[in-house]
Structure formats: structure tokens, C-alpha cells
Design a protein around this motif. Sequence first.
Motif, PDB file in Angstrom:
ATOM      1  N   GLU A  19       0.829  -1.203   0.000  1.00  0.00           N
ATOM      2  CA  GLU A  19       0.000   0.000   0.000  1.00  0.00           C
ATOM      3  C   GLU A  19       0.872   1.265   0.000  1.00  0.00           C
ATOM      4  O   GLU A  19       0.599   2.219   0.719  1.00  0.00           O
ATOM      5  CB  GLU A  19      -0.950   0.000   1.206  1.00  0.00           C
ATOM      6  CG  GLU A  19      -2.054  -1.049   1.130  1.00  0.00           C
ATOM      7  CD  GLU A  19      -3.079  -0.754   0.051  1.00  0.00           C
ATOM      8  OE1 GLU A  19      -3.669   0.325   0.055  1.00  0.00           O
ATOM      9  OE2 GLU A  19      -3.285  -1.617  -0.809  1.00  0.00           O
ATOM     10  N   LEU A  37      -4.615  -2.967  -2.357  1.00  0.00           N
ATOM     11  CA  LEU A  37      -6.050  -3.205  -2.352  1.00  0.00           C
ATOM     12  C   LEU A  37      -6.638  -2.420  -3.511  1.00  0.00           C
ATOM     13  O   LEU A  37      -6.146  -1.335  -3.852  1.00  0.00           O
ATOM     14  CB  LEU A  37      -6.670  -2.737  -1.037  1.00  0.00           C
ATOM     15  CG  LEU A  37      -6.302  -3.572   0.191  1.00  0.00           C
ATOM     16  CD1 LEU A  37      -6.807  -2.890   1.455  1.00  0.00           C
ATOM     17  CD2 LEU A  37      -6.847  -4.985   0.080  1.00  0.00           C
ATOM     18  N   ASN A  38      -7.682  -2.964  -4.133  1.00  0.00           N
ATOM     19  CA  ASN A  38      -8.342  -2.302  -5.266  1.00  0.00           C
ATOM     20  C   ASN A  38      -9.682  -1.765  -4.793  1.00  0.00           C
ATOM     21  O   ASN A  38     -10.589  -2.542  -4.506  1.00  0.00           O
ATOM     22  CB  ASN A  38      -8.545  -3.275  -6.426  1.00  0.00           C
ATOM     23  CG  ASN A  38      -7.244  -3.831  -6.931  1.00  0.00           C
ATOM     24  OD1 ASN A  38      -6.201  -3.196  -6.829  1.00  0.00           O
ATOM     25  ND2 ASN A  38      -7.281  -5.045  -7.461  1.00  0.00           N
ATOM     26  N   TYR A  39      -9.770  -0.452  -4.721  1.00  0.00           N
ATOM     27  CA  TYR A  39     -11.008   0.179  -4.268  1.00  0.00           C
ATOM     28  C   TYR A  39     -11.852   0.544  -5.480  1.00  0.00           C
ATOM     29  O   TYR A  39     -11.358   1.158  -6.419  1.00  0.00           O
ATOM     30  CB  TYR A  39     -10.702   1.439  -3.446  1.00  0.00           C
ATOM     31  CG  TYR A  39      -9.904   1.135  -2.197  1.00  0.00           C
ATOM     32  CD1 TYR A  39     -10.519   0.593  -1.085  1.00  0.00           C
ATOM     33  CD2 TYR A  39      -8.532   1.390  -2.164  1.00  0.00           C
ATOM     34  CE1 TYR A  39      -9.795   0.317   0.045  1.00  0.00           C
ATOM     35  CE2 TYR A  39      -7.799   1.105  -1.022  1.00  0.00           C
ATOM     36  CZ  TYR A  39      -8.429   0.575   0.087  1.00  0.00           C
ATOM     37  OH  TYR A  39      -7.705   0.293   1.210  1.00  0.00           O
ATOM     38  N   LEU A  88     -12.404  -7.964   0.214  1.00  0.00           N
ATOM     39  CA  LEU A  88     -11.642  -6.869  -0.387  1.00  0.00           C
ATOM     40  C   LEU A  88     -10.974  -7.381  -1.655  1.00  0.00           C
ATOM     41  O   LEU A  88     -10.446  -8.498  -1.671  1.00  0.00           O
ATOM     42  CB  LEU A  88     -10.573  -6.371   0.590  1.00  0.00           C
ATOM     43  CG  LEU A  88     -11.064  -5.887   1.953  1.00  0.00           C
ATOM     44  CD1 LEU A  88      -9.885  -5.707   2.907  1.00  0.00           C
ATOM     45  CD2 LEU A  88     -11.841  -4.595   1.789  1.00  0.00           C
TER      46      LEU A  88
END
Length: 123
Positions: free
Chosen positions: A38, A120-122, A95
Motif C-alpha cells: 500500500e 487493495l483495489n477500491y 476486499l
Amino acid sequence: MDPDALSKAFVEHYYTLFDANRGALANLYQETSMLTFEGQKIQGSQSIVAKLTSLPFQQCQHSITTVDCQPSGPAGGMLVFVSGNLQLAGEQHALKFSQMFHLMPTQQGSFYVLNDIFRLNYA
């Protein structure tokens, strides 16, 4: 072993260890290894495992959606790109994540993780 089969075997091994015993991942990294988690860069096997074992959850389950690989350079390295879902214990929704590994061969005939990038893919 062909690169696709090797990358799939590595991914299965990595996430099985991550989900069951993150401390055991230390054997997959070396002191020259780097993790970008991240956006945070961490170098060295011990520091990487310290980061992974200090994540704010104890139990999780990775579900892999895709695994892509390419050969990398004359030394026999391999790039492995993974996408999937990460289900945390007690959370209703999984997630989505992406992770890239740059694997390098060892003198013993196996591979270690030289570079590891996790996001993480938001949506």
C-alpha cells in the motif's frame, strides 16, 4: 516445470502460508527482497515478515481470480501478477487486491521473492 505451472504453484504456496502462518513466509524472502505494501516500502526478510505479521487482522482467506506470468531477464527470473479477493474474519464483504511478485532463482533450484508489490483495489 513450465512458467505458468510454476507461477500457479508458487501462488498457491504463498497464499496458503499467508492464510495459515504468515511467519513462515520468511523463507520466501531474502535480505535484498523488497515489499511495497500500500505504498510503504520495506526491505529485508525479517522486516517484511514483521510487517505482514503486524497487519490488523489475525485470520483471512485469499481467493485467487487470475495469475499471469512472464519470464524476466537472462537470470531466469519470473514476474507473477495476481488478482483476487481477501476475506477477513468477521467482515461481510471481501476486499479486492492485486499483487505482483518478481521471483528469482536460488542456487538450490527454487525461487525467492525479490520484489513484492501489494495493493487493495477500491471500486
